[in-house]
Motif scaffolding. Structure first.
Motif, PDB file in Angstrom:
ATOM      1  N   VAL A 220       0.856  -1.192   0.000  1.00  0.00           N
ATOM      2  CA  VAL A 220       0.000   0.000   0.000  1.00  0.00           C
ATOM      3  C   VAL A 220       0.889   1.239   0.000  1.00  0.00           C
ATOM      4  CG1 VAL A 220      -1.805   1.272   1.218  1.00  0.00           C
ATOM      5  CG2 VAL A 220      -1.835  -1.237   1.211  1.00  0.00           C
ATOM      6  N   VAL A 221       0.862   1.972  -1.107  1.00  0.00           N
ATOM      7  CA  VAL A 221       1.767   3.120  -1.262  1.00  0.00           C
ATOM      8  C   VAL A 221       1.093   4.444  -0.913  1.00  0.00           C
ATOM      9  CG1 VAL A 221       3.199   1.979  -2.979  1.00  0.00           C
ATOM     10  CG2 VAL A 221       1.204   3.315  -3.728  1.00  0.00           C
ATOM     11  N   LEU A 222      -0.233   4.458  -0.889  1.00  0.00           N
ATOM     12  CA  LEU A 222      -0.949   5.684  -0.534  1.00  0.00           C
ATOM     13  C   LEU A 222      -2.343   5.324  -0.048  1.00  0.00           C
ATOM     14  CD1 LEU A 222      -0.908   9.099  -2.289  1.00  0.00           C
ATOM     15  CD2 LEU A 222      -3.130   8.080  -1.772  1.00  0.00           C
ATOM     16  N   THR A 223      -2.788   6.001   0.994  1.00  0.00           N
ATOM     17  CA  THR A 223      -4.150   5.789   1.489  1.00  0.00           C
ATOM     18  C   THR A 223      -4.870   7.127   1.575  1.00  0.00           C
ATOM     19  OG1 THR A 223      -3.564   6.008   3.839  1.00  0.00           O
ATOM     20  CG2 THR A 223      -3.444   3.794   2.856  1.00  0.00           C
ATOM     21  N   ALA A 224      -6.193   7.068   1.457  1.00  0.00           N
ATOM     22  CA  ALA A 224      -7.020   8.279   1.547  1.00  0.00           C
ATOM     23  C   ALA A 224      -8.414   7.871   2.008  1.00  0.00           C
ATOM     24  CB  ALA A 224      -7.096   8.984   0.199  1.00  0.00           C
ATOM     25  N   VAL A 225      -9.164   8.805   2.562  1.00  0.00           N
ATOM     26  CA  VAL A 225     -10.543   8.523   2.972  1.00  0.00           C
ATOM     27  C   VAL A 225     -11.510   8.787   1.826  1.00  0.00           C
ATOM     28  CG1 VAL A 225     -10.042   9.094   5.375  1.00  0.00           C
ATOM     29  CG2 VAL A 225     -10.940  10.864   3.868  1.00  0.00           C
ATOM     30  N   ASP A 226     -11.018   9.380   0.769  1.00  0.00           N
ATOM     31  CA  ASP A 226     -11.837   9.857  -0.342  1.00  0.00           C
ATOM     32  C   ASP A 226     -11.530   9.035  -1.591  1.00  0.00           C
ATOM     33  OD1 ASP A 226     -12.870  11.283  -2.510  1.00  0.00           O
ATOM     34  OD2 ASP A 226     -12.461  13.229  -1.617  1.00  0.00           O
ATOM     35  N   ALA A 227     -12.537   8.344  -2.121  1.00  0.00           N
ATOM     36  CA  ALA A 227     -12.332   7.528  -3.316  1.00  0.00           C
ATOM     37  C   ALA A 227     -11.911   8.361  -4.519  1.00  0.00           C
ATOM     38  CB  ALA A 227     -13.601   6.740  -3.646  1.00  0.00           C
ATOM     39  N   ASP A 228     -12.380   9.601  -4.593  1.00  0.00           N
ATOM     40  CA  ASP A 228     -11.981  10.462  -5.703  1.00  0.00           C
ATOM     41  C   ASP A 228     -10.479  10.751  -5.663  1.00  0.00           C
ATOM     42  OD1 ASP A 228     -14.554  10.610  -6.677  1.00  0.00           O
ATOM     43  OD2 ASP A 228     -15.067  12.361  -5.468  1.00  0.00           O
ATOM     44  N   VAL A 229      -9.939  10.880  -4.464  1.00  0.00           N
ATOM     45  CA  VAL A 229      -8.489  11.077  -4.319  1.00  0.00           C
ATOM     46  C   VAL A 229      -7.752   9.814  -4.771  1.00  0.00           C
ATOM     47  CG1 VAL A 229      -6.614  11.436  -2.658  1.00  0.00           C
ATOM     48  CG2 VAL A 229      -8.715  12.783  -2.485  1.00  0.00           C
ATOM     49  N   ILE A 230      -8.276   8.656  -4.367  1.00  0.00           N
ATOM     50  CA  ILE A 230      -7.662   7.385  -4.771  1.00  0.00           C
ATOM     51  C   ILE A 230      -7.615   7.282  -6.298  1.00  0.00           C
ATOM     52  CG2 ILE A 230      -7.953   4.866  -4.763  1.00  0.00           C
ATOM     53  CD1 ILE A 230      -9.189   5.204  -1.938  1.00  0.00           C
TER      54      ILE A 230
END
Length: 326
Positions: A220-230
Motif C-alpha cells: 500500500v503506497v498511498l491511502t485516503a478517505v476519499d475515493a476520488d483522491v484514490i
C-alpha cells in the motif's frame, strides 16, 4: 437545581473541562458558567469537579454519576421539544447525519434527493468523519443518525440496523497489464503498488484480512478517505486502486478500467444507527426507509422496543437475508 446548570456541567465535561470553550459553544460568559457550577455543587453538597487553582482538574466519582444522569435528563428534554415540534410542524425541522465520505458521496445522494422532494422544509446537515467520530457524535446527540461500515465496536451505545452489503473493485489505467485480466487473483493484486482507503474507513479491514489469510503482504503506497483522491492517484500512475464498487462511475471514470474484486474480499455491511431513547419524528423514520427500504417503520419500532435483548438479535438475523448488494 436548574436545567441550565445541568447543561453547563455537561458541556464543560464535553469540552474537556475547558470552561472558556464551553462558554463559547453556549454563547454565554465564563464567569456565569463557573458561578452556576458552584451554586449547583453547594445545593447538592458535593464537588462535581476538582480544581487546581482557577482551573477544573478532574471529574469526581460523584460528578461522574451526576453527569451520566444529567445527560439522560438533557436528552429527554430534547425529546420533549421534538415531540412538541412534531405536532406543531410535522414536515419541518432538522435532520443531522454523521457519516463517512464514501457514504456521503456515493450512497446518500439519491436518498437525500428523494427525501428533499418529500420534506422541502427539513434542513439536512451532513457531518463527515471517521467511524469513531461518527459514533461519538451520535452518542452525544450531535447527530440523529450514524451511517458507517467500519469499527462497529465503537457503536455499542446505538441501535445499529444493517442497510446493505457491498464489495470492491480494482481500478487500473487502460495500459496496465491487469486491464486485460478476466478474473483477478489476489496475488496479482498484491504484486502491484496499491492505492486504497485509510485503515478504519470504508471496509479497509476486509482488505487486510484477505491478504493476511493468504500469507500475502499488500504494497500500500498511498491511502485516503476519499475515493476520488484514490482515483486521482491511480490516473497519475502511482498504483492500482481498490475502492468500493459504488465509487466507480462508468461516465466519470471512463478513463479507468474496472475489475471485479468481489471474489477476493468478503463483503462489508453498511449500518444506520441512532440512540435508543431518541424521539423519532415521522420524517426521520421515513428517511431510514428511503435509505434502506427493508427498514420499515415496524422494523425500526421492533428494534427500539427489543434492544438489546434476544428479540433484537433475532431481528438482526432476520434482516441479514433481506439486504441488497450494491
Amino acid at each position: 437545581m436548574k436545567l441550565r446548570q445541568l447543561l453547563y456541567i455537561h458541556e464543560v465535561a464535553r469540552h474537556e473541562l475547558n470552561i472558556t470553550a464551553a462558554a463559547e459553544y453556549l454563547h454565554t460568559s465564563q464567569p456565569g458558567i463557573s458561578k452556576q457550577i458552584r451554586l449547583l455543587e453547594e445545593e447538592l453538597g458535593i464537588q462535581i469537579f476538582t480544581r487546581n487553582g482557577k482551573h477544573l482538574d478532574h471529574v469526581t466519582p460523584a460528578g461522574q454519576q451526576i453527569l451520566q444522569i444529567s445527560e439522560r435528563i438533557l436528552h429527554e428534554v430534547d425529546n420533549v421539544r421534538r415531540a412538541a415540534s412534531e405536532f406543531q410542524n410535522a414536515d419541518s425541522g432538522d435532520l443531522r447525519i454523521g457519516t463517512t465520505h464514501t457514504q456521503a458521496r456515493y450512497a446518500l445522494p439519491a436518498t437525500i434527493q428523494q427525501f428533499k422532494r418529500h420534506y422541502p422544509k427539513v434542513s439536512l446537515h451532513l457531518n463527515q468523519g471517521s467511524p469513531p467520530q461518527i459514533a461519538n457524535w451520535a452518542a452525544d446527540g450531535e447527530v440523529d443518525f450514524a451511517i458507517a461500515t467500519e469499527a462497529m465496536e465503537h457503536f455499542d451505545e446505538l441501535i445499529m440496523l444493517p442497510c446493505y452489503h457491498w464489495n470492491r473493485c480494482v481500478l487500473v489505467r487502460p495500459e496496465h497489464p491487469l486491464a486485460q485480466t478476466d478474473r483477478l487473483r489476489l496475488k496479482e493484486v498484491a504484486d502491484n503498488p496499491i492505492v486504497t482507503y485509510t485503515f478504519g474507513f470504508t471496509g479497509r479491514s476486509q482488505l487486510d484480512k484477505a491478504f493476511s489469510a493468504q500469507g500475502l503482504e499488500a504494497d500500500v503506497v498511498l491511502t485516503a478517505v476519499d475515493a476520488d483522491v484514490i482515483k486521482t492517484y491511480v490516473r497519475l500512475g502511482l498504483g492500482i486502486g481498490i475502492v468500493a464498487n459504488m465509487a466507480y462511475d462508468k461516465d466519470e471514470d471512463h478513463d479507468l478500467v474496472r475489475l471485479d474484486a468481489s471474489h477476493l474480499f468478503d463483503s462489508s455491511t453498511t449500518h444506520i444507527g441512532f440512540r435508543r431513547n431518541s424521539f423519532m419524528r415521522a420524517y426521520m423514520t421515513h428517511f431510514i426507509g428511503m435509505f434502506a427500504p427493508h427498514l420499515t417503520e415496524d422494523v425500526v419500532n421492533r428494534a427500539v422496543s427489543s434492544y438489546p435483548g434476544p428479540s433484537y438479535l433475532k431481528l438482526l438475523d432476520e434482516l441479514k437475508d433481506q439486504l441488497p448488494t450494491m
